[in-house]
Design an enzyme around this catalytic site. Sequence first.
Site, PDB file in Angstrom:
ATOM      1  N   SER A  12       0.810  -1.416  -0.182  1.00 45.33           N
ATOM      2  CA  SER A  12      -0.224   0.062  -0.067  1.00 45.33           C
ATOM      3  C   SER A  12       0.819   1.330   0.113  1.00 45.33           C
ATOM      4  CB  SER A  12      -0.952  -0.077   1.296  1.00 45.33           C
ATOM      5  OG  SER A  12      -0.278   0.010   2.531  1.00 45.33           O
ATOM      6  N   GLY A  13       2.093   1.135   0.176  1.00 44.10           N
ATOM      7  CA  GLY A  13       3.021   2.302   0.168  1.00 44.10           C
ATOM      8  C   GLY A  13       3.429   2.733  -1.438  1.00 44.10           C
ATOM      9  N   TYR A  14       4.181   3.948  -1.612  1.00 39.22           N
ATOM     10  CA  TYR A  14       4.388   4.228  -2.766  1.00 39.22           C
ATOM     11  C   TYR A  14       5.253   3.273  -3.480  1.00 39.22           C
ATOM     12  CZ  TYR A  14       2.888   9.006  -1.418  1.00 39.22           C
ATOM     13  OH  TYR A  14       2.149   9.913  -0.842  1.00 39.22           O
ATOM     14  N   CYS A 149      17.982   4.345  -1.966  1.00 39.78           N
ATOM     15  CA  CYS A 149      17.700   5.452  -2.891  1.00 39.78           C
ATOM     16  C   CYS A 149      18.975   6.262  -3.047  1.00 39.78           C
ATOM     17  CB  CYS A 149      16.240   6.254  -2.848  1.00 39.78           C
ATOM     18  SG  CYS A 149      15.751   6.996  -1.477  1.00 39.78           S
ATOM     19  N   ASN A 315      13.501   8.004  -7.412  1.00 39.72           N
ATOM     20  CA  ASN A 315      13.758   7.362  -5.975  1.00 39.72           C
ATOM     21  C   ASN A 315      12.971   6.093  -5.850  1.00 39.72           C
ATOM     22  OD1 ASN A 315      12.041   9.885  -5.797  1.00 39.72           O
ATOM     23  ND2 ASN A 315      11.315   8.649  -3.996  1.00 39.72           N
TER      24      ASN A 315
END
Length: 348
Positions: A12-14, A149, A315
């Site tokens: 559910s995160g980016y 990143c 990123n």
Amino acid sequence: MSKINVSIVGGSGYAGGELLRLLLFHPYVDINFVSSEQHAGRPVFKIHPNLRKITSLQFSSVGDLKECDLLFLAMSHGQSRTMFERCMKLAPRMIDLSSDFRLKTSEQYQKWYGLPHPYPEILEKFVYGLPELHRHEIKTARWAACAGCNATASILALFPLYKKNLIDQDRTLVEVKAGSSQAGNTPSLSSHHSERSGACRVYQPAGHRHIGEIIQELSLPLNSSFNFTATAVEMVRGIQAVCHVFLRESIEEKDIWRTFRQFYGKEPFIRIIKENSGVYRLPEPKILAGTNYCDIGFCKDPLSDRLVVISAIDNLMKGAAGQAVQVFNIMNRLPEKTALAFPGLHPC
């Protein structure tokens, strides 16, 4: 070939959403489950609206996950290590996007994360998932830990110069400028629009956790100091690393070109960018959004022994999900650019 069954833990995160987007269009992948404890039972497009009419997948609880060929772990820092034993029972291979298994020793983990690692004996078994440095090991790896990143942008910019011993290693200074998506999608005061908009905020002047990875991958002594500063700027995606290094002896720009080409000339996702004119004559994160490229350029200071090396990535792609899919492709002996060929947009 038959399709590879994968599941995503923490979708559910980016980074999880970006990973899902890539894998949905991967010709050799079937996605079995995408987990989110907070959103279990909800369609994934409710959280990742760009996936409307692309997939009917729903988020599952981790407890509902079944065995598969490979697990992607896209959870926040600290969660992968707590769920490691459960995940081992679900799949023989894992690719972790968090920081939990990047460092090779428990001493280094404690130094940079402030607590002992619960599985110190496992750390050495994870391959550091930066293909440009560890492609051979990734091919036969059971477990891979994708690079951070900031670390990805910094290591790729500096590795050839360190490897060839062209610079004074004690005088390196890296400043990274990062977009807001780096902080994830959990809201905080610093991500509030009135605080973030227009920001040029130095949020980590020294002591950033990713320094541990950089020291490790540049083969510096583990007690080395490394000069690194991180700044938040007003963009959503992107990292630009500006690296100030000092040459050990006078060399021509053509020799610097030759060094980067020697290391990266055949790399599918590294481009050496150095034009004499134009808006994009040096690496710029803006045109890398959605791509898995790392652009690297440099400028030799005519008045000193300083060399400025600039790198740029998205990123969420080369710094997270794209890197994970590249590692997946290598693990499975697939063409590295599979599902990663998007060249970006211009203008954007």
